[in-house]
Design an enzyme around this catalytic site. Structure first.
Site, mmCIF file in Angstrom:
data_model
loop_
_atom_site.group_PDB
_atom_site.id
_atom_site.type_symbol
_atom_site.label_atom_id
_atom_site.label_comp_id
_atom_site.label_asym_id
_atom_site.label_seq_id
_atom_site.Cartn_x
_atom_site.Cartn_y
_atom_site.Cartn_z
ATOM 1 N N LYS A 268 0.929 32.977 -19.212
ATOM 2 C CA LYS A 268 0.701 34.015 -20.012
ATOM 3 C C LYS A 268 -0.111 35.152 -19.286
ATOM 4 O O LYS A 268 -0.902 35.026 -18.331
ATOM 5 C CB LYS A 268 -0.256 33.415 -21.311
ATOM 6 C CG LYS A 268 0.614 32.818 -22.224
ATOM 7 C CD LYS A 268 0.105 32.524 -23.495
ATOM 8 C CE LYS A 268 0.644 31.619 -24.483
ATOM 9 N NZ LYS A 268 1.797 32.403 -25.081
ATOM 10 N N ARG A 342 7.305 23.437 -29.428
ATOM 11 C CA ARG A 342 8.573 22.671 -29.750
ATOM 12 C C ARG A 342 8.472 21.347 -29.064
ATOM 13 O O ARG A 342 9.073 20.362 -29.454
ATOM 14 C CB ARG A 342 9.462 23.465 -29.514
ATOM 15 C CG ARG A 342 10.141 24.132 -28.225
ATOM 16 C CD ARG A 342 10.828 25.303 -28.315
ATOM 17 N NE ARG A 342 10.211 26.544 -28.447
ATOM 18 C CZ ARG A 342 10.775 27.707 -28.618
ATOM 19 N NH1 ARG A 342 12.049 27.911 -28.527
ATOM 20 N NH2 ARG A 342 10.027 28.810 -28.723
#
Ligand code: BES
Ligand code: MN
Ligand code: ZN
Length: 507
Positions: A268, A342
């Site tokens: 990120k 996920r």
């Protein structure tokens, strides 16, 4: 902090000795001969005060009042939403004041039964929220603490259930806030498991913690792949609350427990990356919900599952293009290591099958796209089952912790197709929160399933940076609703499976 519910007449509200008195003022107050009613009516008449939620009028050492500080807090029609707003404003105004004893008077609200109960519940939750302040890693306390709160009402009986529910909720919300707020080096997967173990000491709650070896034996290849990049060992936390008969199918709550999300090799950008310590707020909401269950003891069975690990870049870390094998047997091409939530949730969803659940709800700070779609107001709700979606939506409204249903058309899953595995972990940028949910849905085919994307609602950024404790309120209201449906006779807090009645409690 100690809360107490007390019958408090209007004149007694005025005479009671206290550091601060908050009086909730509804529209339409008339002068009635008691000091406070006359004061309110005069202030409204002079247009110095409007009894609207969020409006305040403060005074100090006024003649004839037992309270050092008086806050008139407008509350409009007295709905739970308005009470929450009023107390949010009033508690903020008291923040830096050194008040130890506080009285909140609801004696001017002309409400009865369920409405009064809802108002009192909202008052307790909002007051507790207003007094919580993070301390763990500060060397000096951030703000002086309120020690005692007296909630005054004109009739106690109708207020009691709301008061008790509010107290139980406040404890769970605070636990979720506290663990959400803790820096990642003070909230590792191991420490999070410790917090769960501590809950296991409470009556009705059992906790089991699995480590890397057990998780490998279960075949959770997707979860393990995310944890590979970190020196911190993963934990898989299993909580059980048994409030109904053993035969009743449980609700399973699955909380995303990424204790820090760097993005992994798909790293990120630096700005605001610190906020990725909040990436375990789904897990924290499960812990908080169990804290409240232990308090309120509703007749329902609940299982909590928390896959917990860090998402770090490293020589051993998962790489874009790697294919992993999930516990379900489905293979996953990891096109972006930053779509890690996920990858840990899918194995927990497969593990959930063994409980033969009546419903599974996962809670996750899953996508930045959900923040774009719904902002900080409503959590994203995705569900494969209309009845479950309806129950969760209604619970969110009742708890003032709202969500909004999003679509799950199969067409949204097109982008997850790949030549190298059964499914890819990301699709394009479009509808990112929906494609994430479509990924999860592949692993949740064996039971009614819902997914709450709390990326926008679990914490606030900027000057007020901190965890909100959401969606503990929504989850608890949903579970209380199930308990009530299963046992229609249950009404008062005392008959909801509570074994020892508590008069006042610590929050
Ligand atoms: N934890 C983040 C989601 C997130 C981002 C929550 C910002 C709140 C604020 C999640 O693991 C993530 O990184 N998601 C990616 C998915 C993308 C790579 C498909 C995202 O939303 O950018
Ligand atoms: Mn991520
Ligand atoms: Zn994440």
């Amino acid at each position: 902090m100690d809360f107490e519910l007390k019958t408090l007449s209007r004149p007694r509200s005025a005479s009671e000795k206290t550091d601060a008195l908050i009086v909730l003022v509804p529209t339409g107050v008339k002068p009635q001969g008691d000091a406070l009613s006359d004061l309110m009516a005069a202030a409204i008449k002079a247009k110095d005060f409007e009894p609207q939620a969020g409006k305040l009028l403060q005074s100090y050492r006024s003649a004839g009042l037992g309270a050092t500080r008086l806050l008139l807090a407008g509350v409009g029609g007295g709905s739970a939403r308005e009470v929450k707003k009023a107390l949010g404003a009033a508690m903020a105004a008291l923040k830096s004041v050194g008040a130890q004893k506080l009285i909140i008077s609801l004696s001017w609200l002309e409400l009865e039964g369920a409405e009064l109960s809802a108002a009192v519940q909202a008052a307790v939750v909002a007051c507790a929220d207003g007094t919580y302040s993070y301390q763990l890693t500060r060397s000096k306390p951030a703000a002086p603490a309120i020690e005692k709160v007296l909630v005054g009402v004109s009739a106690q009986a109708a207020a009691r259930v709301g008061f008790e529910t509010g107290l139980g909720l406040a404890k769970g919300i605070e636990l979720a806030q506290e663990w959400g707020n803790r820096p990642a080096n003070h909230a590792t997967p191991t420490l999070l498991a410790g917090a769960a173990r501590a809950l296991g000491k409470l009556r009705g709650i059992q906790v089991e913690v699995l480590g890397p070896r057990e998780v490998a034996r279960l075949g959770m290849g997707s979860f393990m792949a995310v944890a590979r990049g970190s020196e911190e060992p993963l934990r898989f936390i299993v909580l059980r609350y048994i409030g109904a008969g053993r035969g009743q199918a449980p609700v399973v709550l699955v909380g995303k427990g990424i204790t820090f999300d760097t993005g992994g090799i798909s790293i990120k950008p630096a700005p605001e990356m610190d906020e990725m310590k909040f990436d375990m707020c789904g897990a924290a909401s499960v812990l908080g919900t169990f804290r409240t269950l232990a308090e309120l003891r509703p007749q329902v069975n609940v299982v909590g599952l928390i896959p917990a690990c860090e998402n770090m870049p490293d020589g051993r870390a998962l790489k874009p293009g790697d294919v992993v094998r999930s516990m379900s047997g489905q293979t996953i091409e990891v096109l972006n290591t930053d779509a890690e939530g996920r990858l840990i949730l899918c194995d927990a969803l497969t593990y959930a099958e063994r409980f033969k659940p009546q419903a599974v709800v996962d809670i996750a700070t899953l996508t930045g796209a959900c923040v774009i779609a719904l902002g900080a107001v409503r959590s994203g709700l995705f569900a494969s089952n209309d009845e479950l979606a309806q129950a969760l939506s209604a619970a969110g409204e009742a708890a003032l912790d709202p969500c909004w249903r999003m679509p799950l058309d199969d067409d949204y899953a097109e982008g997850l197709k790949t030549n190298f595995a059964d499914v890819a972990n990301v699709a394009g940028r479009a509808a990112g929160s929906v494609t994430a949910a479509k990924f999860l849905q592949r692993f949740a085919s064996q039971y009614p399933w819902a997914h709450l994307d709390i990326a926008g609602t679990a914490w606030r950024g900027g000057a007020a940076k901190g965890a909100t404790g959401r969606p503990v309120g929504l989850l608890v209201h949903y579970l209380l609703g199930l308990a009530k449906a299963a046992k229609p006779a249950a009404g008062a807090a005392g008959s909801r499976g509570r074994r020892t009645p508590s008069k006042s409690a610590r929050a």
